[in-house]
Structures are given as structure tokens and as C-alpha cells.
Design a protein around this motif. Structure first.
Motif, PDB file in Angstrom:
ATOM      1  N   GLY A   1      -8.855 -10.645  14.807  1.00  0.00           N
ATOM      2  CA  GLY A   1      -9.396  -9.700  13.837  1.00  0.00           C
ATOM      3  C   GLY A   1     -10.663  -9.036  14.329  1.00  0.00           C
ATOM      4  O   GLY A   1     -10.847  -7.819  14.171  1.00  0.00           O
TER       5      GLY A   1
ATOM      6  N   ILE B   1      -6.566 -16.255  15.263  1.00  0.00           N
ATOM      7  CA  ILE B   1      -6.348 -15.086  14.394  1.00  0.00           C
ATOM      8  C   ILE B   1      -7.678 -14.443  14.012  1.00  0.00           C
ATOM      9  O   ILE B   1      -7.796 -13.209  13.935  1.00  0.00           O
ATOM     10  N   THR B   2      -8.711 -15.244  13.774  1.00  0.00           N
ATOM     11  CA  THR B   2     -10.030 -14.685  13.476  1.00  0.00           C
ATOM     12  C   THR B   2     -10.557 -13.887  14.667  1.00  0.00           C
ATOM     13  O   THR B   2     -11.091 -12.781  14.505  1.00  0.00           O
TER      14      THR B   2
ATOM     15  N   THR C   1      -9.692  -6.614  17.214  1.00  0.00           N
ATOM     16  CA  THR C   1      -9.030  -5.418  16.681  1.00  0.00           C
ATOM     17  C   THR C   1     -10.033  -4.469  16.057  1.00  0.00           C
ATOM     18  O   THR C   1      -9.961  -3.233  16.225  1.00  0.00           O
ATOM     19  N   GLY C   2     -10.992  -5.029  15.310  1.00  0.00           N
ATOM     20  CA  GLY C   2     -12.014  -4.181  14.690  1.00  0.00           C
ATOM     21  C   GLY C   2     -12.858  -3.456  15.724  1.00  0.00           C
ATOM     22  O   GLY C   2     -13.179  -2.267  15.567  1.00  0.00           O
TER      23      GLY C   2
ATOM     24  N   HIS D   1      -6.557  -1.289   8.253  1.00  0.00           N
ATOM     25  CA  HIS D   1      -6.803  -2.496   7.463  1.00  0.00           C
ATOM     26  C   HIS D   1      -6.515  -3.779   8.254  1.00  0.00           C
ATOM     27  O   HIS D   1      -6.844  -4.874   7.786  1.00  0.00           O
ATOM     28  N   ALA D   2      -5.926  -3.636   9.430  1.00  0.00           N
ATOM     29  CA  ALA D   2      -5.508  -4.807  10.200  1.00  0.00           C
ATOM     30  C   ALA D   2      -6.661  -5.771  10.513  1.00  0.00           C
ATOM     31  O   ALA D   2      -6.500  -6.995  10.376  1.00  0.00           O
ATOM     32  N   PRO D   3      -7.839  -5.278  10.941  1.00  0.00           N
ATOM     33  CA  PRO D   3      -8.918  -6.238  11.250  1.00  0.00           C
ATOM     34  C   PRO D   3      -9.293  -7.119  10.063  1.00  0.00           C
ATOM     35  O   PRO D   3      -9.484  -8.331  10.220  1.00  0.00           O
ATOM     36  N   VAL D   4      -9.397  -6.505   8.890  1.00  0.00           N
ATOM     37  CA  VAL D   4      -9.773  -7.280   7.707  1.00  0.00           C
ATOM     38  C   VAL D   4      -8.679  -8.280   7.344  1.00  0.00           C
ATOM     39  O   VAL D   4      -8.961  -9.436   7.003  1.00  0.00           O
ATOM     40  N   VAL D   5      -7.414  -7.848   7.417  1.00  0.00           N
ATOM     41  CA  VAL D   5      -6.307  -8.747   7.093  1.00  0.00           C
ATOM     42  C   VAL D   5      -6.305  -9.948   8.044  1.00  0.00           C
ATOM     43  O   VAL D   5      -6.159 -11.102   7.615  1.00  0.00           O
ATOM     44  N   LEU D   6      -6.501  -9.696   9.338  1.00  0.00           N
ATOM     45  CA  LEU D   6      -6.525 -10.798  10.308  1.00  0.00           C
ATOM     46  C   LEU D   6      -7.683 -11.757  10.037  1.00  0.00           C
ATOM     47  O   LEU D   6      -7.529 -12.977  10.115  1.00  0.00           O
ATOM     48  N   LEU D   7      -8.859 -11.199   9.700  1.00  0.00           N
ATOM     49  CA  LEU D   7     -10.005 -12.050   9.408  1.00  0.00           C
ATOM     50  C   LEU D   7      -9.763 -12.913   8.177  1.00  0.00           C
ATOM     51  O   LEU D   7     -10.103 -14.105   8.147  1.00  0.00           O
TER      52      LEU D   7
END
Length: 332
Positions: A320, A316-317, A323-324, A58-64
Motif C-alpha cells: 500500500g 500488504i501494508t 503503490t501510494g 483508491h488502491a493504496p488506501v485499500v491495501l493499507l
């Protein structure tokens, strides 16, 4: 990244869109989980399911989403107070050079400490400040007319010479004249803001302190400064036990007490609309000058504060997205 207010609050409504995106993501994840649980062969599911930690996916979505929040705040035009150097301001530094400044109660002597702290004060002022220097004892002299050449002021401070008597009022009036002269040369609809920083260690002797109606009296000069909207920040420098040796007519020396006159310095500040300070050590004098640097050299204004939010949101974007790509070989 403090914020006082926003200049375009309508953009904050986009936070609702971000919240909706987060909700949709949670619902999609729950729906996907329910579909997976429909498999009846759990042993087969465990054998084909990824072994990696489930939370990290879930980290990519949270960062985005966090990046979008920060970018939204930046778009709303956050405003914050900022300290900026003053432009066109004039400061006259008036220093008492009467013989009492030879007192050693502030080691090595009052005048030596005053010179060091004065030069440090000059160094801390913005280059755009027009700074002048007046010395006064029995009379007052303009050593440096208001200028942005602060090096000239420091050189003049180094060359201060002591003389007899104390004409505090003359020091104030001479400073006012220098400010008026600069205002005439600069022109403009109104004169630039100005202030006098007056440092003295003793009581006025010229004219007599009791002659309160004399136009050269320090209190009369302070009232004049008030009418010109030029506050005087006074510094009463020294101690109550300072002494100096003065020659008698027969050539012998006599020790004379030269205590500071806090009451007079406080009254000058009050009459002119300025502030009163005391100092009896180099450290205390330097602290007073530091305070005056903040008051005189800088002003607090409201300005745009979106840049930190914008930069952090972009970082941060981008994190994300990266990371994705690394974790799932695709964007979330």
C-alpha cells in the motif's frame, strides 16, 4: 491459516478503528467530489482532470486498510492446532517370524513384504521416538532394545529369520518387558507414553490357543498391557488362501493352509485398548503403517498461529505504501 481461537481477543476491538478509518475515507472522498462539482465550467474541468482510471487511486488506501486488518488479527494471538513430533515416546515393533510368513499369497512372500513395509514405517517416525524390535515364533527375542538409533532397527528387520510355531503372547510380554526396562533407565515421575505395534499372520500355537488361562496366552498378555496403559495396535497380515510347504517325517513335502486370524488380532487390540488393522498387500500394509505413523509419531497441540497473519499484513501494508508513492508520489 485456520484459527481455533484467540489468546488476546481485546485486540480485535481495533477492527472498529479500522472500520472507522474506512468510513472517514469514504466521507472525505464524497466531500471532495461535491466540491469539484461546484465548478461551473465543466469543459475546463475535463481538460485539467487526470485521465487515469479513478478506481485505481483508491488502491493504496485499500491495501493499507487490509494490511491493518491482518496485523490486528496477528496481534489478537490466533491459535491453531499443530502436529508436532512426540518426545520420549516408546514404540515396540513386534513382528511374527513363524514359517507361515513364507506364504506367497502376498508376493513375493509375506516376510519380504513385511520387511519392506516395516523399514518404511521406521523411516517415517520422528527421530525422537525410542523404537525397539521384537521377533517371535515359538519364542520371542528382543532384537533391538528401544533406541533413537532407527538405523539399527532397520538393519535388524533386514536380518529377520523364520522359525517354527507362533507364540504371540510371548511377543507381547517381551515387548512389555523392554518398555518397562527403558522406563526404569529413564526414571522420572512417570514412564513415557508407549505403544506396541504387533504384526502377525496366523493363530497362536504356543501355548495352545484353547489354554486361555495360561499366563503366556496372547489375551492374558493383552490384558496386562491394558493395566500398564500400553495399547497394542495389531495388524492381521495375509489372506485366507495362503499356503506353505512343510516337510513330513519321511522327507516329503505337504502343503498346509495358513490363513490369517483376524478374530484373535482384533481381540488383542480390543483388550489392550489399541486399534485393529488388516492388510493383504504391500500397498495396504504401507497404508496401515502410514496411519500408525500419524498416531504414534505425532501429537496435536494448540500453538501460536500469528506468524502467517503478521507476515502477510506487513507485505500488504508495504504494498500500500509503495503503490501510494508510485501512483500519487505521496502517501495516501
Amino acid at each position: 491459516m485456520s484459527i481455533s481461537h484467540f489468546s488476546a481477543t481485546v485486540w480485535l476491538a481495533f477492527l472498529l478503528v479500522i472500520a472507522l478509518l474506512a468510513l472517514v475515507y469514504v466521507l472525505v472522498q464524497r466531500r471532495r467530489t461535491r466540491r469539484v462539482l461546484q465548478f461551473s465550467n465543466m469543459e475546463l474541468l475535463e481538460s485539467v482532470a487526470p485521465k487515469g482510471p479513478r478506481v485505481f487511486r483508491h488502491a493504496p488506501v485499500v491495501l493499507l486498510l487490509v494490511g491493518l486488518v491482518l496485523l490486528t488479527v496477528a496481534a489478537a494471538g490466533p491459535q491453531a492446532t499443530k502436529k508436532v513430533p512426540r518426545n520420549r515416546a516408546t514404540v515396540m515393533l513386534a513382528i511374527d517370524v513363524s514359517l507361515s510368513m513364507e506364504a506367497t499369497d502376498v508376493p513375493p512372500t509375506r516376510i519380504q513384504v513385511a520387511k519392506k513395509a516395516g523399514k518404511d514405517f521406521v523411516d517415517g517416525l520422528p527421530a525422537s521416538i525410542n523404537l525397539g524390535l521384537v521377533s517371535f515364533a515359538g519364542t520371542a527375542s528382543v532384537l533391538v532394545s528401544p533406541t533413537t538409533n532407527h538405523g539399527a532397527v532397520k538393519a535388524a528387520i533386514d536380518n529377520l529369520k523364520l522359525a517354527e510355531r507362533t507364540a504371540t503372547g510371548e511377543g507381547i510380554l517381551t515387548s512389555l518387558q523392554s518398555i518397562d526396562t527403558l522406563g526404569t533407565l529413564l526414571g522420572g515421575p512417570e514412564p513415557p507414553p508407549a505403544r506396541i505395534v504387533l504384526m502377525s499372520d496366523g493363530k497362536q500355537t504356543v501355548p495352545a490357543f484353547e489354554d486361555a488361562d495360561n499366563p503366556r496366552h496372547e489375551f492374558v498378555a493383552a490384558r496386562l498391557a491394558k493395566t500398564k496403559n500400553i495399547p497394542i495396535s495389531t495388524i492381521s497380515f495375509g489372506t485366507k488362501w495362503g499356503t506353505v510347504e512343510i516337510p513330513r517325517e519321511d522327507g516329503s513335502m505337504q502343503r498346509v493352509k495358513v490363513e490369517v486370524d483376524d478374530a484373535a488380532m482384533q481381540e488383542i487390540a480390543k483388550l489392550s485398548g489399541g486399534e485393529f488393522y488388516t492388510a493383504s498387500t504391500l500397498q495396504e500394509l504401507s497404508k496401515v503403517y502410514d496411519t500408525l505413523q500419524e498416531q504414534i509419531g505425532f501429537e496435536t497441540t494448540m500453538g501460536d498461529a500469528s506468524r502467517p497473519w503478521l507476515l502477510l499484513g506487513l507485505l500488504i501494508t508495504a504494498a500500500g505504501v509503495l503503490t501510494g508513492l508510485l501512483y500519487r508520489q505521496r502517501l495516501p
